[in-house]
Every structure is written in structure tokens, then in C-alpha cells.
Design an enzyme around this catalytic site. Structure first.
Site, short mmCIF file in Angstrom:
data_model
loop_
_atom_site.label_atom_id
_atom_site.label_comp_id
_atom_site.label_asym_id
_atom_site.label_seq_id
_atom_site.Cartn_x
_atom_site.Cartn_y
_atom_site.Cartn_z
N ASP A 82 12.60 24.78 -45.00
CA ASP A 82 11.57 24.46 -46.00
C ASP A 82 10.38 25.42 -45.95
O ASP A 82 10.09 26.03 -44.93
CB ASP A 82 11.09 23.02 -45.83
CG ASP A 82 10.61 22.71 -44.41
OD1 ASP A 82 11.18 23.25 -43.45
OD2 ASP A 82 9.65 21.93 -44.27
N GLU A 140 11.00 20.23 -42.05
CA GLU A 140 10.33 20.41 -40.75
C GLU A 140 8.83 20.30 -40.91
O GLU A 140 8.15 19.66 -40.11
CB GLU A 140 10.71 21.75 -40.13
CG GLU A 140 10.19 21.92 -38.69
CD GLU A 140 8.72 22.30 -38.58
OE1 GLU A 140 8.03 21.79 -37.66
OE2 GLU A 140 8.23 23.08 -39.41
#
Length: 395
Positions: A82, A140
Site C-alpha cells: 500500500d 500496512e
């Protein structure tokens, strides 16, 4: 031919492909758990090499399981996918095409490198022992991706005997890796607080209840918790990162919203931070006449390195890179990493891998001008492949 030569040959074969993959991911950053395009690009690259995988694990997660020719332990290798809500200012030819989103932490590097590792292990699987579970994780930065994948069965069928996480590190020379013998990242918990008072005219504050003054008082009190409530040998941090209140300069604000984080290595310290905040808020109700409502996020555990796994990893890393390129860090980070949800269940190690760029003075992630060294990819593919193969019993 030794295993390192085989790995090097594979890296040389796929190197340009992995750089291209990284740039595609970099151009199309996604945030949080919603990284479906990134996952699709990775799955397509894996399929192009004939590598089977399972997608949509815990949402947008992707898992690859590669079995060697002979039985042996299973090691989990994890990369995050991400990006961050930033507008890129690097000026790169492959800069983000999505306004307000950017890979400012290098997760594009991580995902591309692990894709390369998958291709290497797949190509060499007939000469390997054990098995390898490669994990491409969303969320994350939002600290909810690892847990979502675990709840969707990540850590079973097979159960890994060890796990390895890694992160590019722009202050560390490319070609090096770093570790802390005990602590990689602190545990943390976020809080959101609303103070409610009574609005009124700024010329008549005695007829109102001023939440901005109360908020300022509370923020200053917060800074005494670590220095006066926590033992000096116990690392802890409290930070307020957001505050909102008021509608006009001549109106006493009825409400103020604050949010921040608490961080500590020891979970008992985190508990004490929370208890002390509650005590201060009770006092604020009496002294400043405000009402409060506070909520907390789920607590993320500290990320601790397993001693036995770390010894094996360091032996292999030193054999490959040389002793001078394997650096022991003076201290861990008070940041938080949701790989901790994995490391709290499976013996794990977390490494920093150098990504220092000769063309940039940027030595910190989460910046709009973050431009790490792409040579990281080459080093990471060689290092992670070697560590995984050595762990499962090839050498």
C-alpha cells in the site's frame, strides 16, 4: 554450482522485468486495504512465470506457496503493497499518476522485490528443501492488513516455522542490511478525543466553557506523562497529531477534536499511558468544566526479533554481503509495523535493507520527494532468496 551463483543468475535474468514491475506499481499507488489493482499486477506477473497463487486473501492480499523437491521447514516472506495519501513531488518519469496518492514509503519496492523472489524460488524449486510462503499484504500503513490476512487463514496450511519481514531504509547504504537484536518496532495504540464545552461570545468567556483552552491544557499535561509517570529506562512516546475546533475568531468553541498515538515497547507501559490519560481527563472535567469522550484503536504489539531465527539470518547475510554490510542498529524504532501480528505468533525477524540514493538527500520515508535507490531491488532479491533458501535447509 553453488546456490548463490544460481540466485545471482536468476536475478540477472529477471532484473529489468522487476524494475519495470516496480515502476508500474509506483505509477498507480493505492491506499489501505483497497490495493486490488496492485494485487492484480502482481498476480499477472506471477502467472506470466507459471507461478500459481491465491488472491483476495484478507481482501486484496496475495499468497504464493512454493514447495521444494525435498521436505523441510516452511518460511513465510512478507512484503507490503500500500501507498500513502501524499501528492508526489519527485519529478520522476514514472511518478504517481494518481493525485493525492504516492508510494512514499517504498512498498512498491517491497512488492516488486518479493515478486522477483517468487520467480527465483520457483525456478530453483527442484533443487530446494522445505517450502516458502510468500505474502503480499495490503494495509500496512493502516495497521489492519496483516490481521485481516491472518483471520483469513494466512498462518495455516502450512504453518510456517519462521517469518521474515523487511523494509527499504533510505538512510542505509544500498548493499547493506541492518537489524536490532531485540526490538524492531514499538507497540502502539491510537486515540481519538472529543472535548465538549459551551459556546459563547469571545468577549464574554466567563459565560462559556472554552474547549480550546481545555485542549491546550490537556496537550501540555500529556507531555508530563512520559517524564513523570514512566520509568526513564522504559521507552514511551505520546504525540497529538491532529486538533480541530472552532468556527470563528470571535466564538468560544463548543467542541474540540484531538487525535494522537501512544507508543511503547512494553505492553504494560502502554496500559499505564492509557490509564494516566484517563486520569488526566477526569481532572480536566473538574478543573476546566468540559465533558470528554475518548475512543481507542486496537493495540498493535511490539515487533520483536526471535533470537534463534536471527542467528541463522545473520549468518547467511554475513556470508553473502560481508560482515561490514550487516549493521547492528543502536536502537529499535518507536514506529509501528503490523508485521508484529505475525511475529507475535511465529518466530520472526525483521530487516532493514539499504536504499540510500546517490541522487537524493532524502533520508526519510513518508515525504513527497521520497525517491529511493532502485538498486535496492537487486540486493533485496538476492538477500531474501538466500536467507529463505538457507533457512529451509539448502545450505
Amino acid at each position: 554450482m553453488n546456490i548463490q551463483t544460481l540466485i545471482d543468475d536468476e536475478v540477472n535474468r529477471i532484473g529489468k522485468e522487476i524494475v519495470s514491475l516496480r515502476r508500474v506499481i509506483h505509477e498507480h499507488p493505492e491506499i489501505g486495504l483497497e490495493v486490488f489493482h496492485t494485487a492484480h499486477v502482481i498476480v499477472q506477473s506471477l502467472h506470466d512465470s507459471g507461478i500459481p497463487c491465491k488472491d483476495k486473501v484478507g481482501g486484496a492480499g496475495v499468497v504464493v506457496h512454493i514447495e521444494g523437491k525435498e521436505p523441510g521447514p516452511c518460511i513465510l516472506l512478507r512484503a507490503d503493497m500500500d501507498g500513502l495519501p501524499l501528492t508526489e513531488e519527485t519529478g520522476l518519469g514514472y511518478a504517481s499518476k494518481v493525485k493525492g496518492k504516492m508510494h512514499a514509503c517504498g512498498h512498491d519496492l517491497h512488492a516488486a522485490a518479493l515478486t522477483g523472489v517468487a520467480k527465483i524460488l520457483w525456478s530453483l524449486r527442484g533443487q530446494l528443501k522445505g517450502s516458502f510462503k510468500l505474502v503480499f499484504q495490503p494495509g500496512e500503513e493502516t495497521l489492519d492488513g496483516a490481521e485481516a490476512m491472518i483471520e483469513d487463514g494466512l498462518l495455516v496450511n502450512p504453518v510456517p516455522q519462521a517469518a521474515l519481514g523487511f523494509h527499504n531504509w533510505p538512510s542505509l547504504a544500498t548493499g547493506s542490511t541492518a537489524y536490532h537484536p531485540i526490538v524492531s518496532f514499538a507497540g502502539s495504540q491510537a486515540f481519538s478525543l472529543t472535548l465538549t464545552g459551551l459556546s459563547g461570545h469571545a468577549a464574554h468567556p466567563h459565560s462559556a466553557i472554552d474547549t480550546i483552552t481545555a485542549a491546550a491544557n490537556f496537550i501540555m499535561q500529556l507531555q508530563t506523562i512520559v517524564s513523570r509517570e514512566i520509568a526513564p529506562v522504559k521507552p514511551a512516546v505520546i504525540s497529538v497529531g491532529r486538533i480541530e475546533g472552532g468556527t470563528a475568531e470571535n466564538i468560544i468553541a463548543e467542541k474540540v477534536f484531538l487525535s494522537g498515538t501512544m507508543r511503547a515497547i512494553d505492553p504494560e507501559v502502554l496500559l499505564k499511558l492509557r490509564q494516566t490519560i484517563e486520569r488526566l481527563l477526569h481532572g480536566l472535567e473538574t478543573s476546566m468544566r468540559v465533558r470528554y469522550k475518548i475512543s481507542y484503536s486496537k493495540q498493535v504489539p511490539s515487533l520483536l526479533n526471535d533470537k534463534a531465527v536471527l542467528e541463522k539470518v545473520l549468518y547467511s547475510a554475513r556470508s553473502m554481503l560481508g560482515n561490514d554490510k550487516v549493521v547492528e542498529m543502536d536502537e529499535g524504532s518507536m514506529g509501528t509495523e503490523d508485521f508484529a501480528y505475525i511475529s507475535s505468533k511465529i518466530p520472526s525477524v525483521y530487516l532493514r535493507i539499504g536504499s540510500k540514493s546517490p541522487d537524493s538527500d532524502v533520508r526519510m520515508v513518508h515525504r513527497p520527494d521520497f525517491a529511493p535507490n532502485e538498486a535496492f531491488l537487486d540486493v533485496a532479491m538476492r538477500l531474501i532468496s538466500r536467507l529463505a533458501i538457507d533457512f529451509t535447509g539448502e545450505n
